[in-house]
Design an enzyme around this catalytic site. Sequence first.
Site, PDB file in Angstrom:
ATOM      1  NE  ARG A 174     -36.453  27.496 -25.194  1.00 40.35           N
ATOM      2  CZ  ARG A 174     -36.146  28.155 -24.011  1.00 40.35           C
ATOM      3  NH1 ARG A 174     -34.935  28.904 -23.808  1.00 40.35           N
ATOM      4  NH2 ARG A 174     -36.833  27.844 -23.126  1.00 40.35           N
ATOM      5  CE  LYS A 211     -39.520  22.471  -1.798  1.00 36.62           C
ATOM      6  NZ  LYS A 211     -38.793  23.547  -1.313  1.00 36.62           N
ATOM      7  N   GLY A 254     -40.329  21.830 -17.804  1.00 34.74           N
ATOM      8  CA  GLY A 254     -39.004  21.400 -17.926  1.00 34.74           C
ATOM      9  C   GLY A 254     -38.845  19.834 -17.753  1.00 34.74           C
ATOM     10  N   GLY A 267     -41.996  28.654 -18.168  1.00 29.30           N
ATOM     11  CA  GLY A 267     -42.641  29.809 -17.186  1.00 29.30           C
ATOM     12  C   GLY A 267     -43.935  30.099 -17.901  1.00 29.30           C
TER      13      GLY A 267
HETATM   14  P1  ADP Z   1     -41.876  20.633 -14.250  1.00 34.96           P
HETATM   15  O1  ADP Z   1     -40.286  21.022 -14.355  1.00 34.96           O
HETATM   16  O2  ADP Z   1     -42.315  19.703 -15.196  1.00 34.96           O
HETATM   17  O3  ADP Z   1     -42.741  21.734 -13.836  1.00 34.96           O
HETATM   18  P2  ADP Z   1     -41.242  20.096 -11.296  1.00 34.96           P
HETATM   19  O4  ADP Z   1     -39.853  20.960 -11.435  1.00 34.96           O
HETATM   20  O5  ADP Z   1     -42.576  20.837 -10.724  1.00 34.96           O
HETATM   21  O6  ADP Z   1     -41.714  19.642 -12.802  1.00 34.96           O
HETATM   22  O7  ADP Z   1     -41.077  18.731 -10.554  1.00 34.96           O
HETATM   23  C1  ADP Z   1     -40.048  17.829 -11.002  1.00 34.96           C
HETATM   24  C2  ADP Z   1     -39.340  17.419  -9.853  1.00 34.96           C
HETATM   25  O8  ADP Z   1     -40.142  16.775  -9.080  1.00 34.96           O
HETATM   26  C3  ADP Z   1     -38.246  16.310 -10.429  1.00 34.96           C
HETATM   27  O9  ADP Z   1     -37.066  16.689 -10.187  1.00 34.96           O
HETATM   28  C4  ADP Z   1     -38.650  14.894  -9.494  1.00 34.96           C
HETATM   29  O10 ADP Z   1     -37.532  14.416  -9.053  1.00 34.96           O
HETATM   30  C5  ADP Z   1     -39.241  15.560  -8.316  1.00 34.96           C
HETATM   31  N1  ADP Z   1     -40.215  14.658  -7.854  1.00 34.96           N
HETATM   32  C6  ADP Z   1     -41.415  14.154  -8.299  1.00 34.96           C
HETATM   33  N2  ADP Z   1     -41.807  13.097  -7.083  1.00 34.96           N
HETATM   34  C7  ADP Z   1     -41.097  13.411  -6.254  1.00 34.96           C
HETATM   35  C8  ADP Z   1     -41.273  12.537  -4.736  1.00 34.96           C
HETATM   36  N3  ADP Z   1     -41.921  11.680  -4.543  1.00 34.96           N
HETATM   37  N4  ADP Z   1     -40.146  13.160  -3.919  1.00 34.96           N
HETATM   38  C9  ADP Z   1     -39.221  13.969  -4.238  1.00 34.96           C
HETATM   39  N5  ADP Z   1     -39.196  14.692  -5.355  1.00 34.96           N
HETATM   40  C10 ADP Z   1     -40.325  14.249  -6.379  1.00 34.96           C
END
Ligand code: ADP
Length: 398
Positions: free
Chosen positions: A38, A199, A356, A379
């Site tokens: 950053r 999720k 992230g 965010g």
């Molecule tokens: P970002 O931080 O890029 O916005 P998220 O926080 O939404 O992404 O999602 C990342 C998480 O999703 C990771 O920790 C990854 O392990 C989890 N993930 C991806 N696919 C699956 C799956 N099939 N089952 C469980 N967790 C998953």
Amino acid sequence: MAGFKTLDDIGDVTGKKVLVRVDLNVPMSDGAVTDDTRIRAAMPTIRELSDKGAIVLLLAHFGRPKGAKNPTQSLSLVIDAVIDVLGHSVMFIPDCIGEGAKAGVAVLAPGDVAVMENTRFHPGEEKNDPAFADALAEVGDLYVNDAFSAAHRAHGSTEGIAHRLPAYAGRAMEAELKALDAALGNPAHPVAAVVGGAKVSTKIDVLRNLVGRVDHLIIGGGMANTFLAARGVDVGKSLCEHDLVETANAIFDSADKAGCTIHLPYDVVVAKQFAPNPPTRTVNVHEVAADEMILDVGPAAIEALGDVLKTCRTLVWNGPLGAFETPPFDTATVALARTAAALTREGSLTSVAGGGDTVAALNHAGVADDFTFVSTAGGAFLEWMEGKPLPGVDALRV
Ligand code: ADP
Ligand code: MG
């Protein structure tokens, strides 16, 4: 840049006090900054203004001191890291408003750079209190916002001040706004979005916004399981939000109406335990056993998704396709990221990614530098993907 004033428009800044909102909210461990990304991101703006003879006053927040002074969240703790990156001396001013700020600024000369104390030591910052914004504006002549990552918050140093001083987008802000406009604002079609992650519940608004804007919505990660369940697939022990099946159906419907094609995996990699390198099977989504979990997208789907990207001119990506931190469930994310990177290098695809875990996954795949733009804004990037207004950006509009 259309709609915004940038440093190209700022004119002669010699001897002028320029308040520059930057992101200095860096991770620390044992008193040392562990990741200076950053700080480095703010350097083009800081150097440019300093070289032009401005008195550069950096405004930033650090941690969550909740409106009170707290020595463990003082920006004096990051000053050495700022000096290291900038390569010359940087002053520290122990307040961002009032006499403390003004006395510190008074001794500075053209070209000097100073970090002002944590804006969140004042309750007016997060409340966007007009009196606080007035007090900030009194310290400088001009305002530059270079912290896109803080632009989703209407705070004194991100929003209020922009209405009180001539306001400009800094170089990092400008690059971010240009990339986001090329990805979703005014993109070349066809546009593909990849949305993955754990999720659906954390990304409902992202999905809702995207179906109205993109031609192909590729859903992967844990959230794909909820969409598969909505289509009648038995996902076994997979992460799945059964209470959101209705939401998934509503998203299918709006995609239909908007002419957006939703792509779900038709083969998947499953395991009985979530651990590094467990026994796995690659199966059709209809063959998941009751005691198995879907942890990655399968090879046939990856091939098909790569073919979708080959027909597209723009890609926006948030969320990994599988549980990429645990091998071998990084396979699909790495493969599709490499396809996107190759298409970007060839010049056929504009690719923008953020989030992230997404940034971590692209670094893991070794392709972050090949994407057109990778946002580290967290965010703010997500709220932009949700189509929400960003107060710190809107306040800069001309
Ligand atoms: P970002 O931080 O890029 O916005 P998220 O926080 O939404 O992404 O999602 C990342 C998480 O999703 C990771 O920790 C990854 O392990 C989890 N993930 C991806 N696919 C699956 C799956 N099939 N089952 C469980 N967790 C998953
Ligand atoms: Mg995450």
